[in-house]
Write a protein that holds these residues in place. Sequence first.
Motif, PDB file in Angstrom:
ATOM      1  N   GLY A 111      23.412  -9.574 -56.786  1.00 38.22           N
ATOM      2  CA  GLY A 111      22.342  -8.576 -56.690  1.00 38.22           C
ATOM      3  C   GLY A 111      22.677  -7.407 -55.789  1.00 38.22           C
ATOM      4  O   GLY A 111      21.887  -6.479 -55.663  1.00 38.22           O
ATOM      5  N   VAL A 112      23.839  -7.443 -55.152  1.00 36.70           N
ATOM      6  CA  VAL A 112      24.244  -6.332 -54.287  1.00 36.70           C
ATOM      7  C   VAL A 112      24.803  -5.211 -55.152  1.00 36.70           C
ATOM      8  O   VAL A 112      25.548  -5.449 -56.096  1.00 36.70           O
ATOM      9  CB  VAL A 112      25.323  -6.797 -53.272  1.00 36.70           C
ATOM     10  CG1 VAL A 112      25.772  -5.629 -52.411  1.00 36.70           C
ATOM     11  CG2 VAL A 112      24.775  -7.914 -52.397  1.00 36.70           C
ATOM     12  N   ARG A 113      24.384  -3.985 -54.809  1.00 31.05           N
ATOM     13  CA  ARG A 113      24.858  -2.832 -55.584  1.00 31.05           C
ATOM     14  C   ARG A 113      25.365  -1.756 -54.646  1.00 31.05           C
ATOM     15  O   ARG A 113      24.978  -1.712 -53.477  1.00 31.05           O
ATOM     16  CB  ARG A 113      23.712  -2.250 -56.415  1.00 31.05           C
ATOM     17  CG  ARG A 113      23.196  -3.194 -57.479  1.00 31.05           C
ATOM     18  CD  ARG A 113      22.041  -2.562 -58.232  1.00 31.05           C
ATOM     19  NE  ARG A 113      20.792  -3.280 -57.993  1.00 31.05           N
ATOM     20  CZ  ARG A 113      19.583  -2.782 -58.271  1.00 31.05           C
ATOM     21  NH1 ARG A 113      19.462  -1.555 -58.766  1.00 31.05           N
ATOM     22  NH2 ARG A 113      18.505  -3.481 -58.040  1.00 31.05           N
ATOM     23  N   GLN A 114      26.228  -0.909 -55.145  1.00 32.25           N
ATOM     24  CA  GLN A 114      26.696   0.208 -54.327  1.00 32.25           C
ATOM     25  C   GLN A 114      26.887   1.455 -55.171  1.00 32.25           C
ATOM     26  O   GLN A 114      27.012   1.402 -56.392  1.00 32.25           O
ATOM     27  CB  GLN A 114      28.007  -0.153 -53.629  1.00 32.25           C
ATOM     28  CG  GLN A 114      29.209  -0.172 -54.552  1.00 32.25           C
ATOM     29  CD  GLN A 114      30.524  -0.206 -53.795  1.00 32.25           C
ATOM     30  OE1 GLN A 114      30.556  -0.043 -52.586  1.00 32.25           O
ATOM     31  NE2 GLN A 114      31.620  -0.400 -54.518  1.00 32.25           N
ATOM     32  N   LEU A 127      26.322   4.230 -50.583  1.00 34.70           N
ATOM     33  CA  LEU A 127      25.000   3.627 -50.473  1.00 34.70           C
ATOM     34  C   LEU A 127      25.129   2.164 -50.869  1.00 34.70           C
ATOM     35  O   LEU A 127      25.858   1.837 -51.807  1.00 34.70           O
ATOM     36  CB  LEU A 127      24.015   4.338 -51.413  1.00 34.70           C
ATOM     37  CG  LEU A 127      23.629   5.761 -51.013  1.00 34.70           C
ATOM     38  CD1 LEU A 127      22.958   6.470 -52.182  1.00 34.70           C
ATOM     39  CD2 LEU A 127      22.714   5.753 -49.791  1.00 34.70           C
ATOM     40  N   LEU A 128      24.456   1.308 -50.132  1.00 36.91           N
ATOM     41  CA  LEU A 128      24.464  -0.125 -50.438  1.00 36.91           C
ATOM     42  C   LEU A 128      23.030  -0.583 -50.664  1.00 36.91           C
ATOM     43  O   LEU A 128      22.128  -0.191 -49.927  1.00 36.91           O
ATOM     44  CB  LEU A 128      25.038  -0.923 -49.262  1.00 36.91           C
ATOM     45  CG  LEU A 128      26.546  -1.070 -49.133  1.00 36.91           C
ATOM     46  CD1 LEU A 128      26.858  -1.774 -47.819  1.00 36.91           C
ATOM     47  CD2 LEU A 128      27.138  -1.845 -50.312  1.00 36.91           C
ATOM     48  N   TYR A 129      22.840  -1.412 -51.656  1.00 34.09           N
ATOM     49  CA  TYR A 129      21.530  -1.992 -51.961  1.00 34.09           C
ATOM     50  C   TYR A 129      21.663  -3.496 -51.838  1.00 34.09           C
ATOM     51  O   TYR A 129      22.465  -4.116 -52.537  1.00 34.09           O
ATOM     52  CB  TYR A 129      21.130  -1.584 -53.378  1.00 34.09           C
ATOM     53  CG  TYR A 129      19.846  -2.206 -53.879  1.00 34.09           C
ATOM     54  CD1 TYR A 129      18.649  -1.488 -53.856  1.00 34.09           C
ATOM     55  CD2 TYR A 129      19.826  -3.512 -54.381  1.00 34.09           C
ATOM     56  CE1 TYR A 129      17.475  -2.053 -54.313  1.00 34.09           C
ATOM     57  CE2 TYR A 129      18.655  -4.082 -54.839  1.00 34.09           C
ATOM     58  CZ  TYR A 129      17.480  -3.348 -54.803  1.00 34.09           C
ATOM     59  OH  TYR A 129      16.312  -3.919 -55.268  1.00 34.09           O
ATOM     60  N   ILE A 130      20.910  -4.079 -50.908  1.00 34.75           N
ATOM     61  CA  ILE A 130      21.025  -5.528 -50.680  1.00 34.75           C
ATOM     62  C   ILE A 130      19.650  -6.159 -50.900  1.00 34.75           C
ATOM     63  O   ILE A 130      18.681  -5.805 -50.219  1.00 34.75           O
ATOM     64  CB  ILE A 130      21.534  -5.839 -49.260  1.00 34.75           C
ATOM     65  CG1 ILE A 130      22.840  -5.081 -48.994  1.00 34.75           C
ATOM     66  CG2 ILE A 130      21.767  -7.337 -49.069  1.00 34.75           C
ATOM     67  CD1 ILE A 130      22.679  -3.985 -47.982  1.00 34.75           C
ATOM     68  N   PRO A 131      19.550  -7.093 -51.845  1.00 28.14           N
ATOM     69  CA  PRO A 131      18.250  -7.736 -52.101  1.00 28.14           C
ATOM     70  C   PRO A 131      17.782  -8.505 -50.865  1.00 28.14           C
ATOM     71  O   PRO A 131      18.618  -8.935 -50.069  1.00 28.14           O
ATOM     72  CB  PRO A 131      18.543  -8.708 -53.249  1.00 28.14           C
ATOM     73  CG  PRO A 131      19.864  -8.308 -53.802  1.00 28.14           C
ATOM     74  CD  PRO A 131      20.616  -7.648 -52.695  1.00 28.14           C
ATOM     75  N   PRO A 132      16.472  -8.682 -50.725  1.00 28.22           N
ATOM     76  CA  PRO A 132      15.938  -9.408 -49.564  1.00 28.22           C
ATOM     77  C   PRO A 132      16.604 -10.769 -49.408  1.00 28.22           C
ATOM     78  O   PRO A 132      16.796 -11.476 -50.388  1.00 28.22           O
ATOM     79  CB  PRO A 132      14.453  -9.582 -49.892  1.00 28.22           C
ATOM     80  CG  PRO A 132      14.151  -8.603 -50.970  1.00 28.22           C
ATOM     81  CD  PRO A 132      15.429  -8.276 -51.663  1.00 28.22           C
TER      82      PRO A 132
END
Lengths: 211, 172
Positions: A111-114, A127-132
């Motif tokens: 679920g991690v995105r960049q 940019l990094l997107y990290i799920p809860p």
Amino acid sequence: MRVITHHTPDAMLAAYAAGNLPYAFAVVVASHVSLCEQCRAALEAHQMIGGVVLEETGAVGVSAALKDDILAQLDAPFTPEPVFERTGAYPGPVMEALKGRPIRWKTLGMGVRQDILSADRNGSVRLLYIPPGQAVPDHGHNGVELTLVLQGSFQDETGRFGVGDLEVADEALEHTPIAVEGEACICLAATDGSLKFRALMPRLLQPIFRI
Amino acid sequence: MIAVRDTRDRSAFVKLFDHFAPRLKGFVMRSGVSSHQAEEIVQDVMLTIWRRASTFDPHRAQVSAWIYQIARNRQIDIARKENRPMPEELKEEPGSASDASQILGVEQESVYLKQALAKLAPEQREMIEKAYLGELTHQEISAQTGLALGTVKSRIRLGLERLKHELKDLKP
Ligand SMILES: [Zn+2]
């Protein structure tokens, strides 16, 4: 607005004022200053010292033609620099680094995105997107790494970082940041070393229960 | 500078040029560029000052501090052909009046700052100059100028504190 507790180190602000930070770091510092009154004031203090250095550096006579050249151009048409406004969680300098394109998240697994905004041999900023609840991928930084929280928060061995907080990690810091439960955590992360992705996938597949 | 900003006053701009252009040239030449290249950068900086005058805010910056930042950014943008990332501009609240004591505070700070810089040992002062000329990395700044920088910056804070006291004393 929440109180920012993790700030830009002073030497880094001085280097930023002097234009001597790698581009990737400059994007993060400009973004933090956009969100942080305290660091804006500190940056202004550095600019003031720079102004005194400018005032007191020996003057060198300019050629007679220079003034006329400049005055002749005052009315010339020019294209003003575009102004990049804050958009949602993304401060102006991030919008500028995106150069008008939308964010393109690429999945890294778990679920991690960049989205890599810029990468060259002087460093990279993404940019990094990290799920809860998810651990921040270990991308094996071999220099200094800056992480600015834009949304949500993360926690590691050194503390908790919320919106506007800036973490400065050198290679000596062994840490496992984990996005706090609730909202997904979006960060702006920069390194001054080259990209190191080899460690990413295996590490992500490990269950991490360290906090 | 205010006349340049508010009324696009050319004679005020000429005064600004006469004061800053030779200093800018000396400043830019410190980084090793030729006299000719330096004048090209000075030209670029002076035109940027004219065009971005509306962003100058005397409540937050001295003219020299504002020009310093433009000069460093333009010098690097030209050399590296990139745009230095800048923080968002502060938006002035509509109807907010000019605050003379705040402007005076900024002026006072720079006086204290000059005094603090003048009191530094020559080698410390040289380090500070190198840092603000962009000759030191952030690691070098933190290792080599930490103490001197701390002293100088504490003078800025001290200046503001003292000013607050002076203003308080003046109140009836
Ligand atoms: Zn800050």
